[in-house]
Scaffold this active site. Structure first.
Site, short mmCIF file in Angstrom:
data_model
loop_
_atom_site.label_atom_id
_atom_site.label_comp_id
_atom_site.label_asym_id
_atom_site.label_seq_id
_atom_site.Cartn_x
_atom_site.Cartn_y
_atom_site.Cartn_z
N LYS A 23 0.90 -1.22 -0.03
CA LYS A 23 -0.08 -0.01 0.08
C LYS A 23 1.11 1.35 -0.01
CE LYS A 23 -1.77 1.50 3.82
NZ LYS A 23 -2.34 1.73 5.07
N SER A 24 2.16 1.30 0.87
CA SER A 24 2.77 2.39 0.94
C SER A 24 3.54 2.90 -0.22
CB SER A 24 3.84 2.17 1.97
OG SER A 24 3.29 1.70 3.23
N SER A 170 5.18 9.68 10.29
CA SER A 170 6.09 9.95 9.15
C SER A 170 5.62 10.40 7.69
CB SER A 170 7.18 8.78 9.02
OG SER A 170 6.17 7.56 8.20
N GLN A 171 4.26 10.20 7.66
CA GLN A 171 3.79 10.63 6.31
C GLN A 171 3.74 12.17 6.10
OE1 GLN A 171 -0.32 8.94 6.16
NE2 GLN A 171 0.35 7.04 5.96
N SER A 197 8.82 5.72 12.63
CA SER A 197 8.71 4.94 11.38
C SER A 197 9.71 5.41 10.48
CB SER A 197 7.36 5.16 10.88
OG SER A 197 6.33 5.24 11.88
N ASP A 313 2.99 -1.14 11.76
CA ASP A 313 2.08 -1.79 11.26
C ASP A 313 2.21 -3.33 11.74
OD1 ASP A 313 0.83 0.44 10.66
OD2 ASP A 313 1.20 0.33 8.51
N ARG A 344 -5.30 2.17 17.84
CA ARG A 344 -4.97 0.64 17.95
C ARG A 344 -4.44 -0.05 19.04
NH1 ARG A 344 -2.24 0.45 11.80
NH2 ARG A 344 -4.15 -0.14 10.74
N ARG A 386 -6.20 -3.95 9.84
CA ARG A 386 -5.20 -4.77 10.62
C ARG A 386 -5.63 -5.72 11.81
NH1 ARG A 386 -1.32 -4.48 7.57
NH2 ARG A 386 -0.79 -2.80 6.18
N LYS A 411 -9.26 -2.64 2.69
CA LYS A 411 -8.30 -1.31 2.73
C LYS A 411 -7.11 -1.85 2.18
CE LYS A 411 -6.51 1.99 5.80
NZ LYS A 411 -7.01 3.10 5.23
#
EC number: 2.5.1.19
Length: 427
Positions: A23-24, A170-171, A197, A313, A344, A386, A411
């Site tokens: 996905k990333s 980190s996004q 991350s 993750d 989470r 997840r 997802k």
């Protein structure tokens, strides 16, 4: 009434899984291909909700692409410059952080009038640190709650001296890095706080390099990006398998192998989540690495106490694998679990207790004491892919487990449960 799926006890896990694309990597590659000069053919693109949100947004912004019938190959005609819209647009991005954050920065390069919005959970996921960094030149407004989407973006980002908080996601840095080469001025990004991350930043830098742009940095504290550049299509780009998705099958083999081989990642992978295999090895699993595969066989699992900030993750999978370890497992430095698809840390603690574990939930850690016998339970998944995949591992005991809303895996891994069933020998 939520749909549910009951998994019967699994006696043995064995076989090979060809992993869906990361996905990333998929969403980064789509955005860079759209910004680049030339046409890019992406192979092994992930076909999932988050990728569809990015594709739909790019189409609305005038990017032409052609998808194969199975949606895993995509030819993207690059614009050779920033994304622009000649009319006011609203782009709906679901709960896709890998679309929301990078698009928010990329859309600041042009002068358009664009609203970025998403599901209710997206409106609870912070974006203030990114907006603060962009506001030196760009015009961005919060439409509902300060520091959260939806956003109205009217462009104006030119580069310059930026500071961004690295401690939440980190996004935010990834988004700034990918937009910066197309700014008119050079950009210097200084990181405040500890960068979480970090391996995800390595993915970003690797992809930018594949599209012809080099970034220099001083030990991940200050990043320098030359302005006025153009991304150039590499022609073809292979999206490697999703290392986070690999974690469930590798953990399953560690608990109830047999041997499982996951293909599409390996020694040369750009994803930090492949380090998950090292954690399993520390716990007692037997791991073999190839250039494009990782193989795991069963071992007596020991408890572990470890900082897992580098694999946020995949670390979730350790929390459920801990149910099968000899003693208490502690996963540390995972505050950013709280700002993901759901909180989470809280969700994991709640559901682990349902199956009989004793759990201590800290602000940025979780401690899991495995029960003598697991308890059959209905697992809430919080619309978080997840959570659903992690708790499938409970079936590797002599106890069935019921997963509520199993389709939330769409997802990142729509056919996860079919793949798991294919490798499973039922008790």
């Amino acid at each position: 009434m939520l749909e549910s799926l009951t998994l019967q006890p699994i006696a043995l896990i064995n076989g090979t899984v060809n992993l869906p694309g990361s996905k990333s990597v998929s969403n980064r590659a789509l955005l860079l291909a759209a910004l680049a000069e030339g046409t890019t053919r992406l192979h092994n693109l992930l076909d999932s909700d988050d990728i569809r949100h990015m594709l739909n947004a790019l189409k609305s912004l005038g990017v032409n692409y052609r998808l194969s019938a199975d949606r895993t190959q995509c030819d993207v005609d690059g614009l050779g410059g920033p994304l622009v819209a000649d009319k006011t647009l609203e782009l709906f991005l679901g709960n896709a952080g890998t679309a929301m954050r990078p698009l928010a920065a990329a859309l600041c390069l042009g002068y358009s009038d664009i609203v970025l919005t998403g599901e209710e959970r997206m409106k609870e996921r912070p974006i203030g640190h990114l907006v603060d960094a962009l506001e030196g030149g760009a015009q961005i407004d919060y439409l509902e709650q300060e520091n959260y989407p939806p956003l109205r973006i009217r462009g104006g980002f030119r580069g310059g001296e930026l500071t961004v908080d690295g401690s939440v996601s980190s996004q935010f840095l990834t988004a700034l890095l990918m937009a910066a080469p197309l700014a008119t001025q050079d950009t210097h990004i200084r990181i405040q706080g500890d960068l979480v991350s970090r391996p995800y930043i390595d993915i970003t830098l690797h992809l930018m390099r594949s599209f012809g742009v080099e970034v220099t940095h001083q030990n991940y504290q200050v990043f320098h990006i030359q302005g006025g550049q153009t991304y150039h299509s590499p022609g073809e780009y292979l999206v490697e398998g999703d290392a986070s998705s690999a974690s469930y099958f590798l953990a399953a083999a560690a608990i109830k192998g047999g041997t499982v081989r996951v293909t599409g990642i390996g020694k040369k992978s750009v994803q930090g989540d492949t380090k998950f295999a090292d954690v399993l090895e520390k716990m007692g699993a037997i791991i073999h690495w190839g250039d494009d595969y990782i193989e795991c066989s069963r071992g007596e699992l020991r408890d572990i106490d470890m900082d897992m900030n580098h694999i946020p993750d995949a670390a979730m999978t350790i929390a459920t694998a801990a149910l099968f370890a000899k003693g208490p497992t502690i996963i540390r430095n995972i505050y950013n679990w709280r700002v993901k698809e759901t909180d989470r840390l809280s969700a994991m603690a709640t559901e682990l207790r349902k199956v009989g574990a004793e759990v201590e939930e800290g602000q940025d850690y979780i401690r899991v004491v495995p029960p003598a016998h697991l308890i059959a339970a209905e697992i809430g998944t919080y619309n978080d892919h997840r959570m659903a995949m992690c708790f499938s591992l409970v079936a590797l005991s002599d106890t069935p487990v019921t997963i509520l809303d199993p389709k939330c895996t769409a997802k990142t891994f729509p056919d996860y449960f079919e793949q798991l069933a294919r490798l499973s020998v039922l008790a």
